[in-house]
Design a protein around this motif. Structure first.
Motif, short mmCIF file in Angstrom:
data_model
loop_
_atom_site.label_atom_id
_atom_site.label_comp_id
_atom_site.label_asym_id
_atom_site.label_seq_id
_atom_site.Cartn_x
_atom_site.Cartn_y
_atom_site.Cartn_z
N PHE A 109 7.66 -18.58 -6.89
CA PHE A 109 7.68 -17.69 -5.73
C PHE A 109 8.94 -16.85 -5.66
O PHE A 109 9.31 -16.34 -4.60
N GLY A 110 9.62 -16.71 -6.81
CA GLY A 110 10.69 -15.73 -6.90
C GLY A 110 12.08 -16.24 -6.67
O GLY A 110 13.02 -15.45 -6.64
N PHE A 111 12.25 -17.55 -6.49
CA PHE A 111 13.60 -18.07 -6.25
C PHE A 111 14.48 -17.76 -7.46
O PHE A 111 14.23 -18.19 -8.57
N GLY A 112 15.55 -16.97 -7.22
CA GLY A 112 16.46 -16.58 -8.30
C GLY A 112 15.98 -15.39 -9.10
O GLY A 112 16.57 -15.04 -10.11
N ILE A 159 14.10 -16.69 6.07
CA ILE A 159 13.85 -16.49 4.63
C ILE A 159 13.27 -17.76 4.04
O ILE A 159 12.32 -17.73 3.24
N ILE A 160 13.83 -18.91 4.42
CA ILE A 160 13.34 -20.19 3.91
C ILE A 160 11.91 -20.44 4.40
O ILE A 160 11.04 -20.85 3.63
N CYS A 161 11.65 -20.18 5.68
CA CYS A 161 10.31 -20.38 6.23
C CYS A 161 9.30 -19.45 5.57
O CYS A 161 8.16 -19.84 5.32
N ASN A 162 9.72 -18.23 5.29
CA ASN A 162 8.84 -17.25 4.65
C ASN A 162 8.40 -17.73 3.27
O ASN A 162 7.23 -17.64 2.89
N MET A 163 9.36 -18.26 2.51
CA MET A 163 9.02 -18.79 1.19
C MET A 163 8.23 -20.09 1.29
O MET A 163 7.35 -20.36 0.47
N THR A 164 8.53 -20.89 2.31
CA THR A 164 7.94 -22.23 2.41
C THR A 164 6.52 -22.20 2.96
O THR A 164 5.61 -22.80 2.38
N ASP A 167 2.41 -19.35 -0.89
CA ASP A 167 3.73 -19.86 -0.56
C ASP A 167 3.88 -21.29 -1.10
O ASP A 167 2.95 -21.82 -1.73
N PHE A 168 5.03 -21.90 -0.83
CA PHE A 168 5.29 -23.23 -1.36
C PHE A 168 4.30 -24.26 -0.84
O PHE A 168 3.85 -25.14 -1.59
N THR A 169 3.97 -24.18 0.45
CA THR A 169 3.03 -25.15 1.02
C THR A 169 1.68 -25.07 0.33
O THR A 169 1.07 -26.11 0.02
N ILE A 210 9.71 -32.63 2.67
CA ILE A 210 10.32 -31.64 1.79
C ILE A 210 10.60 -30.35 2.56
O ILE A 210 11.68 -29.75 2.44
N ILE A 211 9.63 -29.91 3.37
CA ILE A 211 9.82 -28.70 4.17
C ILE A 211 10.99 -28.89 5.13
O ILE A 211 11.82 -28.00 5.33
N LEU A 212 11.08 -30.07 5.73
CA LEU A 212 12.18 -30.36 6.65
C LEU A 212 13.52 -30.34 5.91
O LEU A 212 14.53 -29.86 6.44
N ASP A 213 13.54 -30.84 4.69
CA ASP A 213 14.75 -30.77 3.86
C ASP A 213 15.15 -29.32 3.63
O ASP A 213 16.33 -28.97 3.68
N PHE A 214 14.17 -28.47 3.32
CA PHE A 214 14.44 -27.04 3.12
C PHE A 214 15.06 -26.44 4.38
O PHE A 214 16.09 -25.76 4.32
#
Length: 438
Positions: free
Chosen positions: A140-143, A183-188, A268-270, A296-300
Protein backbone atom coordinates in the motif's frame (compact mmCIF):
# COMPACT_ATOMS: atom_id res chain seq x y z
CA UNK A 1 5.79 -19.75 82.06
CA UNK A 2 5.83 -16.03 81.20
CA UNK A 3 9.62 -16.09 80.99
CA UNK A 4 9.49 -19.04 78.59
CA UNK A 5 6.93 -17.22 76.39
CA UNK A 6 9.09 -14.09 76.31
CA UNK A 7 12.14 -16.15 75.46
CA UNK A 8 10.22 -17.92 72.69
CA UNK A 9 8.97 -14.56 71.39
CA UNK A 10 12.47 -13.12 71.34
CA UNK A 11 13.75 -16.21 69.56
CA UNK A 12 11.07 -15.90 66.89
CA UNK A 13 11.83 -12.18 66.52
CA UNK A 14 15.56 -12.87 66.16
CA UNK A 15 14.85 -15.68 63.68
CA UNK A 16 12.62 -13.37 61.65
CA UNK A 17 15.31 -10.67 61.66
CA UNK A 18 17.99 -13.16 60.55
CA UNK A 19 15.65 -14.44 57.83
CA UNK A 20 15.16 -10.88 56.56
CA UNK A 21 18.93 -10.38 56.47
CA UNK A 22 19.35 -13.62 54.51
CA UNK A 23 16.68 -12.54 52.01
CA UNK A 24 18.29 -9.11 51.77
CA UNK A 25 21.66 -10.69 51.06
CA UNK A 26 20.26 -13.13 48.49
CA UNK A 27 18.33 -10.44 46.65
CA UNK A 28 21.08 -7.86 46.59
CA UNK A 29 23.98 -10.20 45.80
CA UNK A 30 24.90 -10.43 42.16
CA UNK A 31 26.03 -13.75 40.74
CA UNK A 32 29.53 -13.75 39.28
CA UNK A 33 28.02 -14.96 36.00
CA UNK A 34 25.82 -11.88 35.64
CA UNK A 35 26.94 -8.60 34.10
CA UNK A 36 28.17 -6.14 36.75
CA UNK A 37 26.01 -3.30 37.91
CA UNK A 38 24.90 -1.06 40.77
CA UNK A 39 23.88 -2.68 44.01
CA UNK A 40 20.11 -2.67 44.58
CA UNK A 41 18.90 -0.34 47.32
CA UNK A 42 16.67 -2.80 49.19
CA UNK A 43 14.71 -5.97 48.33
CA UNK A 44 11.61 -5.49 46.20
CA UNK A 45 12.80 -2.00 45.22
CA UNK A 46 16.06 -2.73 43.44
CA UNK A 47 17.46 0.27 41.56
CA UNK A 48 14.09 1.91 40.94
CA UNK A 49 14.98 4.85 43.21
CA UNK A 50 17.93 5.63 40.95
CA UNK A 51 15.70 6.31 37.95
CA UNK A 52 12.79 8.09 39.59
CA UNK A 53 11.92 11.48 38.09
CA UNK A 54 13.99 13.64 35.73
CA UNK A 55 15.76 12.44 32.61
CA UNK A 56 15.92 8.65 32.97
CA UNK A 57 18.78 8.45 30.47
CA UNK A 58 21.17 10.09 32.95
CA UNK A 59 21.60 7.16 35.40
CA UNK A 60 22.02 4.76 32.46
CA UNK A 61 24.84 6.96 31.12
CA UNK A 62 26.52 6.94 34.53
CA UNK A 63 26.17 3.18 34.86
CA UNK A 64 27.65 2.61 31.40
CA UNK A 65 30.62 4.79 32.28
CA UNK A 66 31.19 2.84 35.48
CA UNK A 67 30.33 -0.74 34.50
CA UNK A 68 30.88 -0.87 30.74
CA UNK A 69 28.70 -1.56 27.73
CA UNK A 70 26.88 -4.51 29.28
CA UNK A 71 25.60 -4.25 32.84
CA UNK A 72 22.63 -5.31 34.92
CA UNK A 73 20.21 -3.47 37.18
CA UNK A 74 17.19 -4.53 39.23
CA UNK A 75 13.72 -3.09 38.70
CA UNK A 76 12.13 -4.34 41.86
CA UNK A 77 13.08 -8.01 41.87
CA UNK A 78 13.19 -8.16 38.06
CA UNK A 79 16.65 -8.39 36.56
CA UNK A 80 17.30 -6.12 33.58
CA UNK A 81 20.39 -6.44 31.40
CA UNK A 82 21.32 -3.23 29.60
CA UNK A 83 23.17 -3.56 26.29
CA UNK A 84 24.96 -0.40 25.12
CA UNK A 85 26.88 0.44 21.97
CA UNK A 86 25.87 -0.01 18.34
CA UNK A 87 27.85 -3.19 17.66
CA UNK A 88 26.57 -4.87 20.83
CA UNK A 89 22.92 -4.02 20.13
CA UNK A 90 23.34 -5.16 16.54
CA UNK A 91 24.88 -8.42 17.71
CA UNK A 92 22.00 -9.08 20.11
CA UNK A 93 19.01 -7.95 18.06
CA UNK A 94 20.17 -8.92 14.56
CA UNK A 95 22.78 -11.67 14.76
CA UNK A 96 21.02 -13.33 17.70
CA UNK A 97 17.50 -12.17 16.96
CA UNK A 98 16.06 -15.66 17.47
CA UNK A 99 17.06 -15.41 21.13
CA UNK A 100 16.61 -11.69 21.88
CA UNK A 101 13.28 -11.01 20.08
CA UNK A 102 10.87 -12.14 22.80
CA UNK A 103 8.70 -9.85 24.90
CA UNK A 104 9.43 -9.88 28.64
CA UNK A 105 6.86 -10.72 31.28
CA UNK A 106 5.57 -7.19 31.86
CA UNK A 107 1.99 -6.16 32.62
CA UNK A 108 1.83 -3.80 29.64
CA UNK A 109 2.24 -6.84 27.35
CA UNK A 110 0.37 -9.53 29.28
CA UNK A 111 -2.39 -7.45 30.88
CA UNK A 112 -2.99 -4.52 28.54
CA UNK A 113 -1.74 -5.99 25.26
CA UNK A 114 -3.03 -9.51 26.07
CA UNK A 115 -0.04 -10.87 24.09
CA UNK A 116 -1.69 -9.91 20.82
CA UNK A 117 -1.03 -7.51 17.97
CA UNK A 118 2.59 -6.74 17.13
CA UNK A 119 3.97 -4.90 20.16
CA UNK A 120 2.91 -7.49 22.75
CA UNK A 121 3.59 -10.75 20.89
CA UNK A 122 6.63 -13.02 20.88
CA UNK A 123 8.13 -15.95 19.06
CA UNK A 124 6.60 -17.48 15.94
CA UNK A 125 3.37 -15.43 16.24
CA UNK A 126 5.34 -12.18 16.30
CA UNK A 127 7.52 -13.20 13.34
CA UNK A 128 4.55 -14.29 11.24
CA UNK A 129 2.43 -11.24 11.98
CA UNK A 130 5.33 -8.83 11.57
CA UNK A 131 6.27 -10.37 8.24
CA UNK A 132 2.70 -10.06 6.96
CA UNK A 133 2.33 -6.47 8.23
CA UNK A 134 5.52 -5.31 6.51
CA UNK A 135 4.52 -7.02 3.26
CA UNK A 136 1.02 -5.54 3.33
CA UNK A 137 2.22 -2.02 4.16
CA UNK A 138 4.71 -2.12 1.31
CA UNK A 139 1.90 -3.11 -1.05
CA UNK A 140 0.00 0.00 0.00
CA UNK A 141 2.92 2.30 -0.68
CA UNK A 142 4.73 2.47 2.65
CA UNK A 143 8.14 3.92 1.78
CA UNK A 144 7.18 4.38 -1.87
CA UNK A 145 5.95 7.25 -4.03
CA UNK A 146 2.44 5.77 -4.07
CA UNK A 147 1.93 6.86 -0.47
CA UNK A 148 2.21 10.50 -1.54
CA UNK A 149 -1.47 10.75 -2.41
CA UNK A 150 -2.53 9.75 1.09
CA UNK A 151 -0.09 12.22 2.64
CA UNK A 152 -1.15 15.02 0.29
CA UNK A 153 -4.78 14.36 1.21
CA UNK A 154 -3.81 15.17 4.79
CA UNK A 155 -1.35 18.03 4.24
CA UNK A 156 -3.87 20.34 2.55
CA UNK A 157 -6.42 20.23 5.45
CA UNK A 158 -3.58 20.70 7.95
CA UNK A 159 -2.25 23.78 6.14
CA UNK A 160 -5.75 25.16 5.84
CA UNK A 161 -6.38 24.63 9.55
CA UNK A 162 -3.09 26.33 10.44
CA UNK A 163 -3.85 29.32 8.21
CA UNK A 164 -7.16 29.89 9.99
CA UNK A 165 -5.30 30.99 13.13
CA UNK A 166 -3.66 33.90 11.23
CA UNK A 167 -0.70 34.20 13.57
CA UNK A 168 -2.71 33.64 16.78
CA UNK A 169 -1.59 31.07 19.40
CA UNK A 170 -2.70 27.53 18.65
CA UNK A 171 -2.45 24.00 20.02
CA UNK A 172 -0.19 22.59 17.33
CA UNK A 173 0.40 19.37 19.26
CA UNK A 174 -3.16 18.10 18.83
CA UNK A 175 -3.23 19.18 15.19
CA UNK A 176 -0.01 17.33 14.40
CA UNK A 177 -1.26 14.20 16.17
CA UNK A 178 -4.55 14.25 14.29
CA UNK A 179 -2.76 14.79 10.98
CA UNK A 180 -0.41 11.86 11.55
CA UNK A 181 -3.25 9.70 12.85
CA UNK A 182 -5.30 10.44 9.74
CA UNK A 183 -2.51 9.22 7.46
CA UNK A 184 -2.25 6.02 9.48
CA UNK A 185 -6.04 5.53 9.50
CA UNK A 186 -6.19 6.16 5.76
CA UNK A 187 -3.64 3.43 5.08
CA UNK A 188 -5.12 1.10 7.71
CA UNK A 189 -8.84 1.26 7.02
CA UNK A 190 -9.18 3.74 4.17
CA UNK A 191 -10.71 6.69 5.99
CA UNK A 192 -9.63 10.08 7.31
CA UNK A 193 -11.48 12.32 9.74
CA UNK A 194 -12.11 16.05 9.85
CA UNK A 195 -10.23 18.01 12.48
CA UNK A 196 -13.50 18.81 14.26
CA UNK A 197 -14.83 15.24 14.22
CA UNK A 198 -15.82 14.83 17.86
CA UNK A 199 -15.74 11.01 17.91
CA UNK A 200 -12.27 10.91 16.36
CA UNK A 201 -10.94 13.59 18.73
CA UNK A 202 -12.42 11.71 21.68
CA UNK A 203 -10.87 8.41 20.64
CA UNK A 204 -7.40 9.88 20.36
CA UNK A 205 -7.86 11.70 23.62
CA UNK A 206 -8.48 8.30 25.22
CA UNK A 207 -5.45 6.74 23.51
CA UNK A 208 -3.22 9.65 24.53
CA UNK A 209 -4.55 9.53 28.09
CA UNK A 210 -3.89 5.79 28.37
CA UNK A 211 -0.35 6.09 27.02
CA UNK A 212 0.44 8.80 29.56
CA UNK A 213 -0.98 6.72 32.42
CA UNK A 214 1.00 3.63 31.39
CA UNK A 215 4.15 5.71 30.95
CA UNK A 216 3.90 7.32 34.38
CA UNK A 217 2.93 4.08 36.14
CA UNK A 218 5.65 1.77 34.84
CA UNK A 219 5.91 0.42 38.40
CA UNK A 220 2.90 -1.75 37.52
CA UNK A 221 5.08 -3.70 35.13
CA UNK A 222 7.17 -4.70 38.14
CA UNK A 223 4.35 -5.10 40.66
CA UNK A 224 1.17 -5.92 38.66
CA UNK A 225 -0.60 -6.86 41.91
CA UNK A 226 -0.81 -3.11 42.68
CA UNK A 227 -3.66 -2.82 40.17
CA UNK A 228 -5.93 -4.44 42.78
CA UNK A 229 -5.47 -1.60 45.28
CA UNK A 230 -8.89 -0.06 46.07
CA UNK A 231 -9.94 3.23 44.43
CA UNK A 232 -7.66 2.58 41.43
CA UNK A 233 -4.80 5.00 42.33
CA UNK A 234 -2.86 3.93 39.22
CA UNK A 235 -5.88 4.53 36.94
CA UNK A 236 -5.64 1.07 35.40
CA UNK A 237 -9.42 0.73 35.37
CA UNK A 238 -9.51 3.99 33.41
CA UNK A 239 -6.99 2.59 30.90
CA UNK A 240 -9.08 -0.56 30.53
CA UNK A 241 -12.24 1.50 30.00
CA UNK A 242 -10.47 3.65 27.41
CA UNK A 243 -9.17 0.56 25.64
CA UNK A 244 -12.65 -0.97 25.57
CA UNK A 245 -14.12 2.16 23.94
CA UNK A 246 -11.38 2.37 21.31
CA UNK A 247 -11.56 -1.36 20.57
CA UNK A 248 -15.34 -1.11 20.23
CA UNK A 249 -14.87 1.58 17.58
CA UNK A 250 -12.28 -0.52 15.73
CA UNK A 251 -14.53 -3.59 15.92
CA UNK A 252 -17.21 -1.62 14.08
CA UNK A 253 -14.64 -0.65 11.44
CA UNK A 254 -13.68 -4.30 10.95
CA UNK A 255 -17.33 -5.39 10.73
CA UNK A 256 -18.02 -2.75 8.08
CA UNK A 257 -15.01 -3.95 6.09
CA UNK A 258 -16.27 -7.52 6.31
CA UNK A 259 -19.69 -6.50 5.00
CA UNK A 260 -18.19 -4.69 2.00
CA UNK A 261 -15.22 -6.97 1.48
CA UNK A 262 -14.20 -7.76 -2.09
CA UNK A 263 -11.05 -9.86 -2.34
CA UNK A 264 -10.54 -8.59 -5.88
CA UNK A 265 -10.50 -4.99 -4.69
CA UNK A 266 -8.20 -4.78 -1.68
CA UNK A 267 -8.12 -1.09 -0.81
CA UNK A 268 -6.31 -0.89 2.54
CA UNK A 269 -4.48 -2.86 5.22
CA UNK A 270 -7.67 -4.13 6.85
CA UNK A 271 -8.86 -5.55 3.53
CA UNK A 272 -5.48 -7.19 3.05
CA UNK A 273 -5.68 -8.80 6.50
CA UNK A 274 -9.23 -10.01 5.89
CA UNK A 275 -8.06 -11.62 2.66
CA UNK A 276 -5.31 -13.40 4.57
CA UNK A 277 -7.85 -14.52 7.18
CA UNK A 278 -9.88 -16.23 4.45
CA UNK A 279 -6.82 -18.16 3.33
CA UNK A 280 -6.52 -19.63 6.84
CA UNK A 281 -10.22 -19.99 7.66
CA UNK A 282 -10.02 -23.81 7.70
CA UNK A 283 -7.25 -23.78 10.29
CA UNK A 284 -8.71 -23.83 13.84
CA UNK A 285 -5.39 -22.57 15.22
CA UNK A 286 -5.01 -19.74 12.74
CA UNK A 287 -3.18 -16.66 14.06
CA UNK A 288 -5.20 -14.48 11.68
CA UNK A 289 -8.23 -13.49 13.76
CA UNK A 290 -10.49 -10.49 14.30
CA UNK A 291 -8.93 -9.77 17.67
CA UNK A 292 -5.41 -10.00 16.29
CA UNK A 293 -6.35 -7.56 13.51
CA UNK A 294 -7.94 -5.23 16.04
CA UNK A 295 -4.81 -5.20 18.19
CA UNK A 296 -2.55 -4.57 15.19
CA UNK A 297 -4.65 -1.57 14.13
CA UNK A 298 -4.52 -0.28 17.70
CA UNK A 299 -0.73 -0.68 17.67
CA UNK A 300 -0.61 1.39 14.46
CA UNK A 301 -2.82 4.12 15.89
CA UNK A 302 -1.11 4.34 19.27
CA UNK A 303 2.53 3.56 18.51
CA UNK A 304 2.73 5.06 15.04
CA UNK A 305 0.98 8.29 15.96
CA UNK A 306 2.96 8.77 19.17
CA UNK A 307 6.46 8.29 17.72
CA UNK A 308 5.86 10.24 14.50
CA UNK A 309 4.01 13.18 16.05
CA UNK A 310 6.51 13.45 18.92
CA UNK A 311 9.40 13.59 16.43
CA UNK A 312 7.62 16.24 14.35
CA UNK A 313 6.97 18.36 17.44
CA UNK A 314 10.65 18.18 18.39
CA UNK A 315 11.53 19.22 14.83
CA UNK A 316 9.31 22.30 15.12
CA UNK A 317 10.89 23.16 18.47
CA UNK A 318 14.44 22.83 17.08
CA UNK A 319 13.61 25.02 14.07
CA UNK A 320 12.33 27.67 16.48
CA UNK A 321 15.39 27.35 18.71
CA UNK A 322 17.90 27.38 15.85
CA UNK A 323 16.68 30.03 13.37
CA UNK A 324 19.82 29.69 11.24
CA UNK A 325 18.89 26.05 10.59
CA UNK A 326 15.32 27.05 9.79
CA UNK A 327 16.47 29.75 7.34
CA UNK A 328 18.86 27.45 5.49
CA UNK A 329 16.23 24.72 5.28
CA UNK A 330 13.60 27.22 4.10
CA UNK A 331 15.90 28.57 1.39
CA UNK A 332 16.65 25.06 0.11
CA UNK A 333 12.95 24.19 -0.08
CA UNK A 334 12.18 27.45 -1.93
CA UNK A 335 15.00 26.89 -4.42
CA UNK A 336 14.07 23.26 -5.17
CA UNK A 337 10.27 23.30 -4.90
CA UNK A 338 9.19 26.93 -5.00
CA UNK A 339 5.88 28.06 -3.55
CA UNK A 340 3.39 26.73 -6.10
CA UNK A 341 3.31 23.03 -5.19
CA UNK A 342 3.79 20.52 -2.41
CA UNK A 343 7.04 18.54 -2.14
CA UNK A 344 7.15 15.00 -3.48
CA UNK A 345 9.33 12.00 -2.74
CA UNK A 346 11.17 12.61 -6.01
CA UNK A 347 12.39 15.92 -4.52
CA UNK A 348 14.04 14.06 -1.67
CA UNK A 349 17.42 13.60 -3.36
CA UNK A 350 17.62 17.36 -4.04
CA UNK A 351 16.69 18.39 -0.50
CA UNK A 352 19.96 17.31 1.09
CA UNK A 353 19.99 19.79 3.96
CA UNK A 354 16.30 19.23 4.72
CA UNK A 355 16.96 15.50 4.89
CA UNK A 356 19.93 16.17 7.17
CA UNK A 357 17.70 18.23 9.50
CA UNK A 358 15.26 15.32 9.72
CA UNK A 359 18.05 12.87 10.49
CA UNK A 360 19.58 15.14 13.12
CA UNK A 361 16.16 15.61 14.70
CA UNK A 362 15.79 11.83 14.97
CA UNK A 363 19.23 11.58 16.56
CA UNK A 364 19.01 14.60 18.84
CA UNK A 365 15.39 14.17 20.02
CA UNK A 366 16.11 10.54 20.84
CA UNK A 367 12.42 9.89 21.57
CA UNK A 368 12.95 6.17 22.32
CA UNK A 369 16.20 6.46 24.25
CA UNK A 370 15.98 3.12 26.06
CA UNK A 371 14.27 1.32 23.22
CA UNK A 372 11.50 -1.25 23.46
CA UNK A 373 12.01 -3.89 26.19
CA UNK A 374 12.96 -7.33 24.92
CA UNK A 375 13.03 -10.75 26.49
CA UNK A 376 14.84 -14.01 25.85
CA UNK A 377 13.60 -17.23 24.29
CA UNK A 378 16.04 -19.16 26.49
CA UNK A 379 18.93 -18.70 28.88
CA UNK A 380 21.96 -17.51 26.99
CA UNK A 381 25.54 -16.31 27.26
CA UNK A 382 26.41 -12.92 25.86
CA UNK A 383 29.96 -11.57 25.94
CA UNK A 384 30.82 -14.12 28.59
CA UNK A 385 27.90 -13.24 30.87
CA UNK A 386 25.14 -15.68 31.74
CA UNK A 387 21.75 -14.08 31.20
CA UNK A 388 18.72 -15.95 32.61
CA UNK A 389 15.63 -16.46 30.46
CA UNK A 390 13.43 -14.26 32.67
CA UNK A 391 15.70 -11.19 32.34
CA UNK A 392 14.44 -7.97 30.74
CA UNK A 393 16.73 -6.87 27.91
CA UNK A 394 17.19 -3.13 27.32
CA UNK A 395 18.91 -2.00 24.14
CA UNK A 396 20.24 1.39 25.19
CA UNK A 397 19.73 3.47 22.02
CA UNK A 398 20.84 6.60 23.85
CA UNK A 399 24.30 5.05 24.14
CA UNK A 400 24.45 5.01 20.33
CA UNK A 401 22.74 8.27 19.41
CA UNK A 402 24.84 10.26 21.89
CA UNK A 403 28.13 8.40 21.56
CA UNK A 404 30.97 10.94 21.09
CA UNK A 405 33.00 8.24 19.33
CA UNK A 406 30.35 8.19 16.60
CA UNK A 407 29.10 11.77 16.58
CA UNK A 408 31.33 14.78 17.07
CA UNK A 409 29.82 17.08 19.72
CA UNK A 410 26.72 14.89 20.16
CA UNK A 411 25.18 17.38 22.60
CA UNK A 412 24.89 19.95 19.80
CA UNK A 413 22.21 20.13 17.10
CA UNK A 414 24.23 20.00 13.87
CA UNK A 415 22.42 18.79 10.73
CA UNK A 416 25.61 19.32 8.70
CA UNK A 417 27.13 16.23 10.34
CA UNK A 418 25.09 14.23 7.81
CA UNK A 419 26.57 16.03 4.77
CA UNK A 420 30.04 15.24 3.43
CA UNK A 421 32.54 17.67 1.86
CA UNK A 422 31.10 17.10 -1.60
CA UNK A 423 27.60 18.06 -0.44
CA UNK A 424 26.25 14.50 -0.53
CA UNK A 425 24.08 13.04 2.22
CA UNK A 426 25.68 10.63 4.71
CA UNK A 427 23.49 7.80 6.04
CA UNK A 428 25.29 6.25 9.03
CA UNK A 429 24.26 2.77 10.13
CA UNK A 430 24.40 4.02 13.70
CA UNK A 431 21.35 6.25 13.21
CA UNK A 432 18.88 3.89 14.92
CA UNK A 433 16.29 6.16 16.58
CA UNK A 434 13.76 3.33 16.83
CA UNK A 435 16.17 0.42 17.29
CA UNK A 436 16.98 -2.42 14.88
CA UNK A 437 15.50 -5.86 14.39
CA UNK A 438 12.37 -5.01 16.40
Amino acid sequence: MLYELLTLGNSILILFFVLCLVILFQVTRRSADLPPGPKPWIPFIGNLLDIRGGDQRIPFRKWRKKYGDIYSVYFGNKLAVVISGYENIKEAYLKNGDIFSERPDLYVFTGIGRKQGIAATSGHLWKEQRSFVLKALREFGFGKTSIEKKIEEEISPLLQALCEFKGEPLDIESMIKISVANIICNMTFGHRFDYDNEEFLYLFKLIDESLKVLGSNSVLNIYPILRFIPFDPFKIEKVQQNTFIVEDFLSKVIRQHKQNFDQNNVADFTDSYLKEMRKHCDNPDTPYTDEQLLKIILDFMAGGTLTTSTTLLWAILYLMKFPEVQERMHNEIDSVIGKQRLPTITDRSSLVYTEAVIMETLRFANVAGLGFPHGLSRETYFHGYKIPKEAIIIGNLDSVLNDPLIWKNPEQFEPSRFIDDSGALIRPDELIPFSIGE
